[in-house]
Design a protein around this motif. Sequence first.
Motif, mmCIF file in Angstrom:
data_model
loop_
_atom_site.group_PDB
_atom_site.id
_atom_site.type_symbol
_atom_site.label_atom_id
_atom_site.label_comp_id
_atom_site.label_asym_id
_atom_site.label_seq_id
_atom_site.Cartn_x
_atom_site.Cartn_y
_atom_site.Cartn_z
ATOM 1 N N LEU A 160 21.381 -18.037 -38.078
ATOM 2 C CA LEU A 160 20.085 -18.507 -38.556
ATOM 3 C C LEU A 160 19.169 -18.746 -37.363
ATOM 4 O O LEU A 160 19.622 -19.180 -36.298
ATOM 5 N N SER A 161 17.887 -18.493 -37.554
ATOM 6 C CA SER A 161 16.917 -18.835 -36.521
ATOM 7 C C SER A 161 16.878 -20.354 -36.368
ATOM 8 O O SER A 161 17.135 -21.103 -37.309
ATOM 9 N N LEU A 162 16.532 -20.811 -35.161
ATOM 10 C CA LEU A 162 16.571 -22.239 -34.861
ATOM 11 C C LEU A 162 15.717 -23.047 -35.830
ATOM 12 O O LEU A 162 16.121 -24.131 -36.262
ATOM 13 N N GLN A 163 14.532 -22.532 -36.190
ATOM 14 C CA GLN A 163 13.677 -23.306 -37.089
ATOM 15 C C GLN A 163 14.322 -23.510 -38.451
ATOM 16 O O GLN A 163 14.078 -24.524 -39.120
ATOM 17 N N HIS A 164 15.172 -22.574 -38.861
ATOM 18 C CA HIS A 164 15.855 -22.742 -40.145
ATOM 19 C C HIS A 164 16.929 -23.823 -40.059
ATOM 20 O O HIS A 164 17.122 -24.595 -41.009
ATOM 21 N N TRP A 165 17.640 -23.886 -38.949
ATOM 22 C CA TRP A 165 18.613 -24.959 -38.739
ATOM 23 C C TRP A 165 17.927 -26.319 -38.837
ATOM 24 O O TRP A 165 18.407 -27.227 -39.523
ATOM 25 N N ALA A 171 21.964 -30.456 -35.813
ATOM 26 C CA ALA A 171 21.689 -29.098 -36.279
ATOM 27 C C ALA A 171 20.955 -28.297 -35.217
ATOM 28 O O ALA A 171 21.240 -27.111 -35.004
ATOM 29 N N GLY A 172 20.011 -28.939 -34.525
ATOM 30 C CA GLY A 172 19.252 -28.254 -33.484
ATOM 31 C C GLY A 172 20.113 -27.845 -32.310
ATOM 32 O O GLY A 172 19.997 -26.722 -31.804
ATOM 33 N N VAL A 173 20.982 -28.744 -31.877
ATOM 34 C CA VAL A 173 21.859 -28.435 -30.733
ATOM 35 C C VAL A 173 22.800 -27.288 -31.077
ATOM 36 O O VAL A 173 22.936 -26.327 -30.316
ATOM 37 N N TYR A 174 23.444 -27.373 -32.236
ATOM 38 C CA TYR A 174 24.369 -26.298 -32.627
ATOM 39 C C TYR A 174 23.606 -24.994 -32.850
ATOM 40 O O TYR A 174 24.041 -23.921 -32.416
ATOM 41 N N GLY A 175 22.475 -25.109 -33.528
ATOM 42 C CA GLY A 175 21.696 -23.911 -33.803
ATOM 43 C C GLY A 175 21.190 -23.238 -32.534
ATOM 44 O O GLY A 175 21.174 -22.005 -32.446
ATOM 45 N N TYR A 176 20.777 -24.019 -31.548
ATOM 46 C CA TYR A 176 20.227 -23.467 -30.310
ATOM 47 C C TYR A 176 21.302 -22.759 -29.476
ATOM 48 O O TYR A 176 21.080 -21.659 -28.962
ATOM 49 N N TYR A 177 22.468 -23.388 -29.351
ATOM 50 C CA TYR A 177 23.496 -22.848 -28.462
ATOM 51 C C TYR A 177 24.424 -21.839 -29.146
ATOM 52 O O TYR A 177 24.911 -20.908 -28.485
ATOM 53 N N TRP A 178 24.717 -22.032 -30.407
ATOM 54 C CA TRP A 178 25.722 -21.182 -31.047
ATOM 55 C C TRP A 178 25.283 -20.560 -32.368
ATOM 56 O O TRP A 178 25.904 -19.603 -32.827
#
Length: 294
Positions: free
Chosen positions: A225-230, A213-220
């Motif tokens: 959603l903000s990264l902390q929400h991912w 979730a962090g990798v996808y959230g950070y890059y795409w």
Amino acid sequence: MKTFFTRTASALVFVAVMLGGILWSPFTFFLLFFLVSTFALQEFFKLMRLIDTGYNNIPSWHKWGATIAGAAIMLAFTGEYFQLGDISTGFIGWWIAIIFLLVLPLGEILLDKDFSPRNVGYSCMGLLYVVIPFSLLVNIRLNAIDIHYTPENVGTAPGWLIPLLLIIFIWINDTMAYIVGSLIGKTPFFPSISPKKTIEGSVGGMILAVVAAGVYGYYWGQQYLSLQHWLALAGIAAVFGTTGDLLESRLKRMAGVKDSGNIMPGHGGFLDRFDSLLLATPFAWIYVHAFMMA
């Protein structure tokens, strides 16, 4: 081989129905989980009848009343989103739910010669364990317009995103837990409930779900959603999803059955498919309302 193809075919149909219901419209989302909730509630009642045979003796009006109360509760959580003329379905649902939740215990006391408080408790437990989580999931979907998706509150994400992410994160957690457990799992994790689960597999699945979730959230994903929400939603899905799976496994062991139902050939029943979501959803709802609502 025949079993493999049966499992694969039923899984494909399941995924197609789920995606169609979730993505098509708010109404199909509600209808999908309304049906899932209704059937899962019946499976829960079946487990309770196996665990405590006294629950077999409840009158038919009690069985139907608990089912109607569950349907009304789900309707209540739609709030003002759907309208029947000038009246919201949420308003109708709350009144029906209140009436049936009052009538059920009173009717049980007055009309059932074999009245047992435990039977009322089992029915209420089913509503709490099954219906409320699915109702909260619908509530998240229908109130998506009020969610702060990014620090700038752009709100560009579709309403179905958070419910779908919960399901995806639970699937990643389960898959990774199985793979890690198969490779390095040695220490049993609640062997009396689920002998095949290991601590290594469970912890590995949780970590990898959050990492994915962090990798996808950070890059795409930060446009949605903000990264902390991912990270937070993945953590909730992994930790409480695993707990939900153990909880349902415990109920099945107490009932002496392998599956809660047989609606899906090779995959069990509705509770088997959604046990993780039942416990993860309330905590996701709390997180959404505490940190993501306008």
